[in-house]
Design an enzyme around this catalytic site. Structure first.
Site, short mmCIF file in Angstrom:
data_model
loop_
_atom_site.label_atom_id
_atom_site.label_comp_id
_atom_site.label_asym_id
_atom_site.label_seq_id
_atom_site.Cartn_x
_atom_site.Cartn_y
_atom_site.Cartn_z
N GLU A 188 0.85 -1.19 0.00
CA GLU A 188 0.00 0.00 0.00
C GLU A 188 0.88 1.24 0.00
O GLU A 188 1.81 1.34 0.80
CB GLU A 188 -0.91 0.05 1.24
CG GLU A 188 -1.89 -1.10 1.36
CD GLU A 188 -2.70 -1.03 2.66
OE1 GLU A 188 -2.85 0.10 3.19
OE2 GLU A 188 -3.16 -2.08 3.12
N GLU A 224 -13.94 4.73 -0.46
CA GLU A 224 -14.81 3.85 0.31
C GLU A 224 -15.54 4.65 1.38
O GLU A 224 -14.97 4.98 2.42
CB GLU A 224 -13.98 2.74 0.96
CG GLU A 224 -13.23 1.86 -0.02
CD GLU A 224 -12.34 0.86 0.70
OE1 GLU A 224 -12.87 -0.15 1.19
OE2 GLU A 224 -11.12 1.11 0.78
N GLU A 238 -9.57 8.53 5.72
CA GLU A 238 -9.56 7.11 5.39
C GLU A 238 -10.52 6.75 4.24
O GLU A 238 -10.32 5.77 3.55
CB GLU A 238 -9.91 6.26 6.61
CG GLU A 238 -8.74 5.97 7.51
CD GLU A 238 -7.63 5.18 6.81
OE1 GLU A 238 -7.94 4.18 6.16
OE2 GLU A 238 -6.46 5.57 6.90
N LYS A 253 -15.92 3.05 5.11
CA LYS A 253 -14.73 2.57 5.81
C LYS A 253 -14.60 3.27 7.16
O LYS A 253 -14.98 4.43 7.32
CB LYS A 253 -13.49 2.86 4.95
CG LYS A 253 -12.22 2.20 5.44
CD LYS A 253 -11.08 2.49 4.48
CE LYS A 253 -9.79 1.85 4.96
NZ LYS A 253 -8.64 2.20 4.09
#
Length: 496
Positions: A268, A318, A329, A321
Protein backbone atom coordinates in the site's frame (compact mmCIF):
# COMPACT_ATOMS: atom_id res chain seq x y z
CA UNK A 1 4.86 -23.52 -41.27
CA UNK A 2 7.59 -23.22 -38.67
CA UNK A 3 8.72 -19.82 -40.00
CA UNK A 4 5.14 -18.55 -40.05
CA UNK A 5 4.70 -19.64 -36.43
CA UNK A 6 8.00 -17.96 -35.51
CA UNK A 7 6.96 -14.71 -37.24
CA UNK A 8 3.62 -14.65 -35.45
CA UNK A 9 5.27 -15.23 -32.07
CA UNK A 10 7.90 -12.57 -32.81
CA UNK A 11 5.26 -9.96 -33.69
CA UNK A 12 3.27 -10.89 -30.58
CA UNK A 13 6.40 -10.50 -28.46
CA UNK A 14 7.01 -7.05 -29.94
CA UNK A 15 3.45 -6.00 -29.08
CA UNK A 16 3.84 -7.22 -25.51
CA UNK A 17 7.22 -5.49 -25.19
CA UNK A 18 5.88 -2.19 -26.52
CA UNK A 19 2.97 -2.33 -24.07
CA UNK A 20 5.41 -3.10 -21.27
CA UNK A 21 7.54 -0.09 -22.14
CA UNK A 22 4.48 2.15 -22.17
CA UNK A 23 2.84 0.91 -18.97
CA UNK A 24 5.77 -0.53 -17.01
CA UNK A 25 6.91 -4.12 -17.30
CA UNK A 26 4.19 -5.48 -15.02
CA UNK A 27 1.62 -2.74 -15.53
CA UNK A 28 0.16 -1.10 -12.45
CA UNK A 29 -1.13 -2.68 -9.24
CA UNK A 30 -3.81 -1.41 -6.87
CA UNK A 31 -5.81 -2.15 -3.74
CA UNK A 32 -9.52 -2.74 -4.22
CA UNK A 33 -11.44 -1.98 -1.04
CA UNK A 34 -15.13 -2.84 -0.88
CA UNK A 35 -16.37 -0.82 2.11
CA UNK A 36 -18.94 1.25 0.23
CA UNK A 37 -22.63 1.90 0.73
CA UNK A 38 -23.04 2.07 -3.07
CA UNK A 39 -20.30 0.00 -4.67
CA UNK A 40 -19.49 0.27 -8.33
CA UNK A 41 -20.60 -3.02 -9.94
CA UNK A 42 -17.63 -5.43 -9.86
CA UNK A 43 -17.66 -6.00 -13.61
CA UNK A 44 -17.40 -2.26 -14.23
CA UNK A 45 -14.61 -1.98 -11.64
CA UNK A 46 -12.57 -4.74 -13.28
CA UNK A 47 -13.03 -3.17 -16.71
CA UNK A 48 -11.90 0.15 -15.24
CA UNK A 49 -8.72 -1.54 -14.01
CA UNK A 50 -8.03 -3.09 -17.39
CA UNK A 51 -8.77 0.14 -19.27
CA UNK A 52 -6.17 1.91 -17.13
CA UNK A 53 -3.43 -0.71 -17.33
CA UNK A 54 -3.78 -2.29 -13.88
CA UNK A 55 -2.43 -5.84 -14.06
CA UNK A 56 -2.41 -6.72 -10.36
CA UNK A 57 -4.92 -6.17 -7.56
CA UNK A 58 -5.00 -6.79 -3.83
CA UNK A 59 -8.28 -7.61 -2.09
CA UNK A 60 -8.52 -7.20 1.68
CA UNK A 61 -10.85 -10.18 1.93
CA UNK A 62 -12.20 -12.92 -0.32
CA UNK A 63 -15.15 -10.91 -1.60
CA UNK A 64 -17.17 -13.32 -3.82
CA UNK A 65 -18.48 -10.69 -6.25
CA UNK A 66 -15.04 -9.15 -6.74
CA UNK A 67 -13.35 -12.53 -7.23
CA UNK A 68 -15.94 -13.70 -9.75
CA UNK A 69 -15.56 -10.46 -11.73
CA UNK A 70 -11.78 -10.97 -11.80
CA UNK A 71 -12.16 -14.39 -13.40
CA UNK A 72 -10.39 -14.65 -16.79
CA UNK A 73 -9.60 -10.93 -16.64
CA UNK A 74 -5.84 -11.22 -17.04
CA UNK A 75 -5.39 -9.49 -13.67
CA UNK A 76 -3.24 -11.19 -11.04
CA UNK A 77 -4.86 -11.30 -7.61
CA UNK A 78 -3.60 -11.10 -4.02
CA UNK A 79 -6.47 -12.18 -1.77
CA UNK A 80 -6.39 -11.12 1.86
CA UNK A 81 -7.35 -12.75 5.13
CA UNK A 82 -8.72 -10.29 7.75
CA UNK A 83 -7.07 -10.15 11.16
CA UNK A 84 -10.16 -11.45 12.94
CA UNK A 85 -9.64 -14.85 11.25
CA UNK A 86 -6.01 -15.23 12.34
CA UNK A 87 -6.70 -16.94 15.67
CA UNK A 88 -9.00 -19.53 14.03
CA UNK A 89 -6.54 -20.27 11.24
CA UNK A 90 -3.62 -20.41 13.66
CA UNK A 91 -5.39 -22.93 15.90
CA UNK A 92 -6.47 -25.36 13.19
CA UNK A 93 -4.89 -26.53 9.95
CA UNK A 94 -8.30 -27.92 9.02
CA UNK A 95 -9.73 -24.39 9.21
CA UNK A 96 -6.92 -23.22 6.93
CA UNK A 97 -7.65 -26.05 4.49
CA UNK A 98 -11.34 -25.11 4.44
CA UNK A 99 -10.50 -21.44 3.86
CA UNK A 100 -8.15 -22.22 0.96
CA UNK A 101 -10.66 -24.60 -0.63
CA UNK A 102 -13.47 -22.06 -0.44
CA UNK A 103 -11.58 -18.86 -1.28
CA UNK A 104 -8.65 -19.93 -3.45
CA UNK A 105 -9.07 -23.34 -5.09
CA UNK A 106 -12.74 -22.70 -5.79
CA UNK A 107 -12.20 -19.44 -7.68
CA UNK A 108 -9.16 -20.69 -9.57
CA UNK A 109 -10.89 -23.83 -10.82
CA UNK A 110 -14.45 -22.57 -11.32
CA UNK A 111 -13.95 -18.93 -12.29
CA UNK A 112 -10.47 -18.78 -13.77
CA UNK A 113 -9.20 -16.26 -11.21
CA UNK A 114 -5.44 -15.80 -11.42
CA UNK A 115 -4.68 -15.85 -7.68
CA UNK A 116 -0.95 -15.42 -7.08
CA UNK A 117 -0.77 -14.53 -3.38
CA UNK A 118 -2.64 -15.06 -0.14
CA UNK A 119 -2.07 -12.16 2.26
CA UNK A 120 -2.40 -13.51 5.80
CA UNK A 121 -3.61 -10.68 8.04
CA UNK A 122 -3.24 -6.97 7.47
CA UNK A 123 -0.70 -4.94 9.47
CA UNK A 124 -1.12 -7.45 12.30
CA UNK A 125 1.94 -6.17 14.21
CA UNK A 126 0.74 -2.57 14.25
CA UNK A 127 1.69 -0.94 17.54
CA UNK A 128 -1.88 0.25 18.16
CA UNK A 129 -3.06 -3.39 18.30
CA UNK A 130 -0.97 -3.83 21.47
CA UNK A 131 0.25 -7.29 20.47
CA UNK A 132 -3.23 -8.70 19.90
CA UNK A 133 -2.27 -10.63 16.75
CA UNK A 134 1.43 -11.22 17.36
CA UNK A 135 1.15 -14.81 18.53
CA UNK A 136 -1.40 -15.93 15.91
CA UNK A 137 0.10 -14.47 12.72
CA UNK A 138 2.99 -16.88 12.17
CA UNK A 139 0.99 -20.06 12.95
CA UNK A 140 -1.74 -18.84 10.59
CA UNK A 141 0.87 -18.31 7.85
CA UNK A 142 2.20 -21.83 8.41
CA UNK A 143 -1.26 -23.41 8.25
CA UNK A 144 -2.26 -21.50 5.11
CA UNK A 145 1.00 -22.59 3.46
CA UNK A 146 0.24 -26.20 4.40
CA UNK A 147 -3.29 -25.84 3.03
CA UNK A 148 -2.02 -24.47 -0.30
CA UNK A 149 0.41 -27.39 -0.62
CA UNK A 150 -2.37 -29.87 0.16
CA UNK A 151 -4.53 -28.22 -2.53
CA UNK A 152 -1.72 -28.61 -5.07
CA UNK A 153 -1.22 -24.82 -5.24
CA UNK A 154 2.10 -24.52 -3.39
CA UNK A 155 3.98 -23.46 -6.52
CA UNK A 156 1.26 -21.32 -8.06
CA UNK A 157 0.09 -19.35 -5.01
CA UNK A 158 2.54 -17.81 -2.53
CA UNK A 159 1.91 -16.74 1.05
CA UNK A 160 2.76 -13.28 2.34
CA UNK A 161 1.67 -11.00 5.17
CA UNK A 162 1.21 -7.22 4.72
CA UNK A 163 2.98 -5.32 7.50
CA UNK A 164 3.04 -1.66 8.44
CA UNK A 165 6.36 0.16 8.26
CA UNK A 166 6.29 0.50 12.05
CA UNK A 167 7.67 -3.06 12.37
CA UNK A 168 11.12 -1.62 11.71
CA UNK A 169 12.89 1.43 13.09
CA UNK A 170 16.19 3.23 13.15
CA UNK A 171 17.80 4.36 16.39
CA UNK A 172 20.06 6.71 14.43
CA UNK A 173 17.20 8.19 12.42
CA UNK A 174 18.98 7.15 9.20
CA UNK A 175 18.23 4.20 6.89
CA UNK A 176 21.60 2.63 7.76
CA UNK A 177 20.39 2.21 11.35
CA UNK A 178 17.39 0.11 10.35
CA UNK A 179 16.36 -2.98 12.28
CA UNK A 180 13.14 -4.68 13.35
CA UNK A 181 11.40 -3.59 16.54
CA UNK A 182 12.83 -5.43 19.57
CA UNK A 183 9.40 -6.51 20.83
CA UNK A 184 8.60 -8.43 17.63
CA UNK A 185 12.12 -9.17 16.37
CA UNK A 186 11.94 -12.93 16.95
CA UNK A 187 8.52 -13.25 15.32
CA UNK A 188 9.67 -11.22 12.33
CA UNK A 189 12.74 -13.40 11.77
CA UNK A 190 10.64 -16.57 12.04
CA UNK A 191 8.16 -15.25 9.47
CA UNK A 192 10.85 -14.02 7.09
CA UNK A 193 12.74 -17.30 7.25
CA UNK A 194 9.58 -19.32 6.63
CA UNK A 195 8.46 -17.16 3.70
CA UNK A 196 11.94 -17.31 2.21
CA UNK A 197 11.98 -21.11 2.42
CA UNK A 198 8.61 -21.29 0.65
CA UNK A 199 9.26 -18.66 -2.02
CA UNK A 200 6.93 -16.07 -0.53
CA UNK A 201 7.69 -12.32 -0.48
CA UNK A 202 7.42 -9.82 2.34
CA UNK A 203 4.76 -7.15 1.93
CA UNK A 204 5.07 -3.71 3.52
CA UNK A 205 2.85 -0.63 3.54
CA UNK A 206 4.57 2.76 3.38
CA UNK A 207 2.66 6.03 3.81
CA UNK A 208 4.51 9.33 3.34
CA UNK A 209 1.15 11.08 3.82
CA UNK A 210 0.84 9.73 7.36
CA UNK A 211 4.38 10.87 8.17
CA UNK A 212 3.43 14.37 7.10
CA UNK A 213 -0.06 14.46 8.58
CA UNK A 214 0.99 13.15 12.02
CA UNK A 215 3.93 15.48 12.54
CA UNK A 216 3.54 19.26 12.15
CA UNK A 217 7.34 19.56 11.98
CA UNK A 218 7.78 17.03 9.17
CA UNK A 219 9.36 18.72 6.11
CA UNK A 220 6.49 18.70 3.63
CA UNK A 221 8.63 18.66 0.51
CA UNK A 222 10.39 15.50 1.69
CA UNK A 223 7.05 13.64 1.38
CA UNK A 224 7.05 14.06 -2.41
CA UNK A 225 9.25 12.56 -5.09
CA UNK A 226 9.87 15.96 -6.70
CA UNK A 227 10.26 17.85 -3.42
CA UNK A 228 12.80 20.55 -2.70
CA UNK A 229 13.47 19.70 0.96
CA UNK A 230 17.03 19.44 2.18
CA UNK A 231 18.24 15.90 1.38
CA UNK A 232 19.12 13.37 4.06
CA UNK A 233 22.72 12.21 3.77
CA UNK A 234 23.46 8.73 5.06
CA UNK A 235 27.12 7.91 4.45
CA UNK A 236 27.60 7.71 0.69
CA UNK A 237 23.83 7.76 -0.02
CA UNK A 238 21.68 10.85 -0.37
CA UNK A 239 17.92 10.60 0.11
CA UNK A 240 15.60 13.17 -1.45
CA UNK A 241 12.25 11.69 -0.36
CA UNK A 242 10.84 9.82 2.63
CA UNK A 243 9.63 6.85 0.57
CA UNK A 244 13.17 5.85 -0.44
CA UNK A 245 14.49 6.51 3.07
CA UNK A 246 11.72 4.42 4.64
CA UNK A 247 12.12 1.58 2.14
CA UNK A 248 15.88 1.43 2.55
CA UNK A 249 15.48 1.32 6.33
CA UNK A 250 13.61 -1.93 5.73
CA UNK A 251 16.28 -3.21 3.34
CA UNK A 252 18.95 -2.48 5.96
CA UNK A 253 16.94 -4.41 8.57
CA UNK A 254 16.75 -7.38 6.22
CA UNK A 255 20.47 -7.21 5.49
CA UNK A 256 21.39 -7.05 9.18
CA UNK A 257 19.43 -10.22 9.83
CA UNK A 258 20.80 -12.23 6.93
CA UNK A 259 17.99 -11.75 4.43
CA UNK A 260 19.45 -9.13 2.10
CA UNK A 261 17.98 -10.78 -0.99
CA UNK A 262 14.48 -11.26 0.41
CA UNK A 263 11.86 -10.20 -2.20
CA UNK A 264 9.68 -7.29 -1.08
CA UNK A 265 6.30 -6.01 -2.25
CA UNK A 266 4.96 -2.56 -1.40
CA UNK A 267 1.40 -3.50 -0.53
CA UNK A 268 0.00 0.00 0.00
CA UNK A 269 1.18 3.49 -0.86
CA UNK A 270 -0.81 6.52 -1.94
CA UNK A 271 -2.31 9.86 -0.93
CA UNK A 272 -5.90 10.77 0.08
CA UNK A 273 -7.86 13.67 -1.34
CA UNK A 274 -10.13 14.79 1.50
CA UNK A 275 -10.67 14.85 5.26
CA UNK A 276 -7.72 16.99 6.42
CA UNK A 277 -5.77 19.98 5.15
CA UNK A 278 -2.96 17.82 3.73
CA UNK A 279 -5.41 15.44 2.07
CA UNK A 280 -6.38 17.30 -1.07
CA UNK A 281 -6.46 16.93 -4.85
CA UNK A 282 -3.29 18.93 -5.45
CA UNK A 283 -1.13 16.91 -3.07
CA UNK A 284 -2.59 13.57 -4.17
CA UNK A 285 -2.00 14.30 -7.83
CA UNK A 286 1.54 15.42 -7.14
CA UNK A 287 2.43 12.37 -5.07
CA UNK A 288 0.74 9.74 -7.23
CA UNK A 289 2.12 11.17 -10.46
CA UNK A 290 5.61 10.95 -8.99
CA UNK A 291 4.92 7.39 -7.89
CA UNK A 292 3.59 6.34 -11.30
CA UNK A 293 6.56 7.94 -13.04
CA UNK A 294 8.85 5.72 -10.94
CA UNK A 295 6.81 2.63 -11.76
CA UNK A 296 6.89 3.36 -15.49
CA UNK A 297 10.65 3.98 -15.38
CA UNK A 298 11.19 0.88 -13.20
CA UNK A 299 13.05 3.02 -10.68
CA UNK A 300 14.11 1.48 -7.39
CA UNK A 301 15.73 2.90 -4.27
CA UNK A 302 19.41 3.69 -3.62
CA UNK A 303 19.95 0.34 -1.85
CA UNK A 304 17.75 -1.67 -4.24
CA UNK A 305 17.85 -0.30 -7.79
CA UNK A 306 15.49 -3.07 -8.93
CA UNK A 307 12.02 -1.82 -7.95
CA UNK A 308 9.45 -3.88 -6.04
CA UNK A 309 5.89 -4.43 -7.19
CA UNK A 310 3.95 -1.44 -5.86
CA UNK A 311 0.22 -1.62 -5.10
CA UNK A 312 -1.35 1.83 -5.26
CA UNK A 313 -3.71 2.61 -2.41
CA UNK A 314 -6.41 2.81 -3.31
CA UNK A 315 -8.38 2.32 -6.46
CA UNK A 316 -11.79 3.71 -5.45
CA UNK A 317 -13.02 5.76 -2.47
CA UNK A 318 -14.81 3.85 0.31
CA UNK A 319 -17.53 5.85 2.05
CA UNK A 320 -18.30 3.18 4.67
CA UNK A 321 -14.73 2.57 5.81
CA UNK A 322 -13.81 3.16 9.45
CA UNK A 323 -12.36 6.61 10.11
CA UNK A 324 -10.70 5.79 13.41
CA UNK A 325 -7.27 6.60 11.89
CA UNK A 326 -8.69 9.88 10.54
CA UNK A 327 -11.41 11.37 8.28
CA UNK A 328 -9.11 10.91 5.27
CA UNK A 329 -9.56 7.11 5.39
CA UNK A 330 -12.54 7.23 3.02
CA UNK A 331 -10.74 9.22 0.34
CA UNK A 332 -7.63 7.28 -0.75
CA UNK A 333 -8.99 6.37 -4.18
CA UNK A 334 -7.42 7.48 -7.44
CA UNK A 335 -11.04 7.32 -8.64
CA UNK A 336 -14.20 8.56 -6.97
CA UNK A 337 -16.67 5.99 -5.65
CA UNK A 338 -18.40 5.88 -9.05
CA UNK A 339 -15.23 5.43 -11.11
CA UNK A 340 -15.06 9.05 -12.23
CA UNK A 341 -11.65 10.69 -12.37
CA UNK A 342 -10.58 12.87 -9.46
CA UNK A 343 -7.55 14.34 -11.19
CA UNK A 344 -5.56 13.57 -14.35
CA UNK A 345 -2.58 11.22 -14.26
CA UNK A 346 -0.08 10.56 -17.02
CA UNK A 347 0.34 6.78 -17.17
CA UNK A 348 3.27 6.84 -19.57
CA UNK A 349 3.39 6.26 -23.29
CA UNK A 350 0.87 9.05 -23.88
CA UNK A 351 -1.83 7.29 -21.85
CA UNK A 352 -4.11 9.12 -19.43
CA UNK A 353 -6.62 7.89 -16.88
CA UNK A 354 -10.02 7.02 -18.33
CA UNK A 355 -13.24 6.89 -16.28
CA UNK A 356 -15.65 4.03 -15.73
CA UNK A 357 -18.33 3.49 -18.34
CA UNK A 358 -21.91 2.28 -18.00
CA UNK A 359 -22.50 3.75 -14.51
CA UNK A 360 -26.13 4.57 -13.73
CA UNK A 361 -27.15 7.12 -11.13
CA UNK A 362 -30.13 8.05 -9.00
CA UNK A 363 -32.23 11.00 -10.27
CA UNK A 364 -30.62 14.43 -10.25
CA UNK A 365 -32.13 15.71 -7.05
CA UNK A 366 -30.66 16.73 -3.74
CA UNK A 367 -31.86 17.11 -0.15
CA UNK A 368 -30.90 20.50 1.30
CA UNK A 369 -31.74 22.76 4.17
CA UNK A 370 -34.91 24.74 3.55
CA UNK A 371 -34.57 28.49 3.28
CA UNK A 372 -37.54 28.71 5.67
CA UNK A 373 -35.90 26.51 8.31
CA UNK A 374 -35.49 27.88 11.83
CA UNK A 375 -32.15 26.90 13.35
CA UNK A 376 -32.48 28.74 16.64
CA UNK A 377 -32.68 25.49 18.62
CA UNK A 378 -29.06 24.28 18.56
CA UNK A 379 -29.80 21.05 20.44
CA UNK A 380 -32.47 19.87 18.00
CA UNK A 381 -30.31 20.95 15.10
CA UNK A 382 -27.29 19.06 16.43
CA UNK A 383 -29.39 15.92 16.94
CA UNK A 384 -30.56 16.10 13.35
CA UNK A 385 -27.01 16.47 12.10
CA UNK A 386 -25.88 13.60 14.28
CA UNK A 387 -28.52 11.33 12.76
CA UNK A 388 -27.46 12.20 9.21
CA UNK A 389 -23.75 11.74 9.85
CA UNK A 390 -24.20 8.47 11.74
CA UNK A 391 -25.52 6.80 8.58
CA UNK A 392 -23.72 8.80 5.91
CA UNK A 393 -20.23 10.06 5.16
CA UNK A 394 -19.74 13.60 6.46
CA UNK A 395 -15.93 13.56 6.47
CA UNK A 396 -15.58 16.35 3.86
CA UNK A 397 -17.04 18.65 6.55
CA UNK A 398 -14.19 17.92 8.97
CA UNK A 399 -11.59 20.63 9.60
CA UNK A 400 -9.46 21.03 6.49
CA UNK A 401 -11.87 18.94 4.40
CA UNK A 402 -13.16 19.98 0.97
CA UNK A 403 -16.46 21.24 2.42
CA UNK A 404 -15.13 22.69 5.68
CA UNK A 405 -15.62 26.24 4.42
CA UNK A 406 -19.42 26.01 4.18
CA UNK A 407 -21.64 28.10 6.42
CA UNK A 408 -24.12 26.55 8.85
CA UNK A 409 -26.79 26.05 6.19
CA UNK A 410 -24.26 24.60 3.81
CA UNK A 411 -23.06 22.18 6.48
CA UNK A 412 -26.60 21.03 7.16
CA UNK A 413 -27.39 20.71 3.46
CA UNK A 414 -24.33 18.57 2.86
CA UNK A 415 -25.17 16.24 5.75
CA UNK A 416 -28.84 16.01 4.77
CA UNK A 417 -27.98 15.22 1.16
CA UNK A 418 -25.44 12.55 2.03
CA UNK A 419 -28.04 10.79 4.17
CA UNK A 420 -30.67 11.17 1.44
CA UNK A 421 -28.35 9.72 -1.20
CA UNK A 422 -27.08 6.93 1.06
CA UNK A 423 -30.72 5.92 1.62
CA UNK A 424 -31.21 5.78 -2.19
CA UNK A 425 -33.36 8.93 -2.17
CA UNK A 426 -36.02 6.81 -0.48
CA UNK A 427 -39.32 8.47 0.37
CA UNK A 428 -39.10 10.08 3.79
CA UNK A 429 -35.31 10.14 3.85
CA UNK A 430 -35.28 13.92 3.29
CA UNK A 431 -37.33 14.64 6.40
CA UNK A 432 -35.29 16.34 9.10
CA UNK A 433 -37.90 17.84 11.45
CA UNK A 434 -39.04 20.35 8.86
CA UNK A 435 -35.52 21.64 8.19
CA UNK A 436 -35.05 20.12 4.73
CA UNK A 437 -36.44 20.19 1.22
CA UNK A 438 -35.74 18.37 -2.07
CA UNK A 439 -34.32 20.45 -4.94
CA UNK A 440 -33.42 19.83 -8.57
CA UNK A 441 -30.74 22.54 -8.50
CA UNK A 442 -27.24 21.28 -7.75
CA UNK A 443 -26.22 22.91 -4.43
CA UNK A 444 -22.48 22.28 -4.92
CA UNK A 445 -20.59 25.58 -4.44
CA UNK A 446 -19.27 26.94 -7.75
CA UNK A 447 -15.49 26.88 -8.29
CA UNK A 448 -15.07 24.57 -5.32
CA UNK A 449 -13.84 21.04 -4.70
CA UNK A 450 -16.85 20.53 -2.41
CA UNK A 451 -19.32 18.36 -4.32
CA UNK A 452 -22.84 17.34 -3.30
CA UNK A 453 -22.98 13.75 -4.55
CA UNK A 454 -25.64 11.70 -6.25
CA UNK A 455 -25.23 7.99 -5.62
CA UNK A 456 -25.09 5.07 -8.01
CA UNK A 457 -28.50 3.56 -8.74
CA UNK A 458 -27.91 -0.02 -7.64
CA UNK A 459 -31.34 -1.08 -8.89
CA UNK A 460 -30.41 -0.38 -12.52
CA UNK A 461 -27.33 -2.59 -12.50
CA UNK A 462 -27.41 -6.31 -12.98
CA UNK A 463 -25.89 -7.10 -9.60
CA UNK A 464 -27.23 -5.46 -6.44
CA UNK A 465 -24.32 -5.46 -4.03
CA UNK A 466 -26.32 -3.64 -1.38
CA UNK A 467 -29.83 -2.26 -0.77
CA UNK A 468 -31.23 0.67 1.20
CA UNK A 469 -32.32 -1.69 3.99
CA UNK A 470 -28.84 -3.13 4.52
CA UNK A 471 -26.74 -0.06 3.83
CA UNK A 472 -23.84 -0.18 6.31
CA UNK A 473 -24.41 1.90 9.41
CA UNK A 474 -21.42 4.13 9.97
CA UNK A 475 -20.69 3.56 13.63
CA UNK A 476 -21.29 6.54 15.87
CA UNK A 477 -18.14 5.94 17.92
CA UNK A 478 -15.99 6.40 14.82
CA UNK A 479 -17.67 9.74 14.16
CA UNK A 480 -17.37 11.16 17.68
CA UNK A 481 -14.41 13.44 17.01
CA UNK A 482 -15.87 14.75 13.76
CA UNK A 483 -19.35 15.35 15.15
CA UNK A 484 -18.09 16.93 18.36
CA UNK A 485 -15.99 19.40 16.40
CA UNK A 486 -18.80 20.02 13.96
CA UNK A 487 -21.51 20.57 16.58
CA UNK A 488 -19.22 22.90 18.55
CA UNK A 489 -18.69 24.94 15.38
CA UNK A 490 -22.44 25.13 14.77
CA UNK A 491 -23.15 26.33 18.28
CA UNK A 492 -20.58 29.07 17.90
CA UNK A 493 -22.14 30.15 14.62
CA UNK A 494 -25.63 30.21 16.12
CA UNK A 495 -24.44 32.63 18.80
CA UNK A 496 -23.07 35.05 16.22
Amino acid sequence: MGFKHFSTCFLLALCILSQGLAMGVHGFACNWGTRLTHPLPPQITVKLMRDNGFKQVKLFEADPAALKALGNSGIQVMVGIPNDLLATLAASVDAAIAWVNQNVSNYISKNGVDIRYVAVGNEAFLKTYNGRFVNSTFPAIQNIQAALIKAGLGRQVKVTTPLNADVYQSDSGLPSGGNFRPDIHDQMISIIKFLSQNGGPLTFNIYPFLSLDADPHFPKEFAFFDGSAAPVVDGSITYTNVFDANYDTLITALEKNGFGQMPVIIGEVGWPTDGTANANIKNAQRFNQGLIDRIVKRQGSPKRPTPPDIYLFGFIDEDAKSIEPGPFERHWGVFNFDGSIKYPLNLGGGKQLVPARGVRYLPKQWCVMSTQANVQDPTAFAETMSKACTYADCTPLSPGGSCSGLDIRGNASYAFNMYYQTMDQRKGSCNFNGLSVITNINPSPPQSSCQFKIMIDLGKHEKKSTTPSNAPKIKLNSMVMLLSSFIFTMLLLLRV
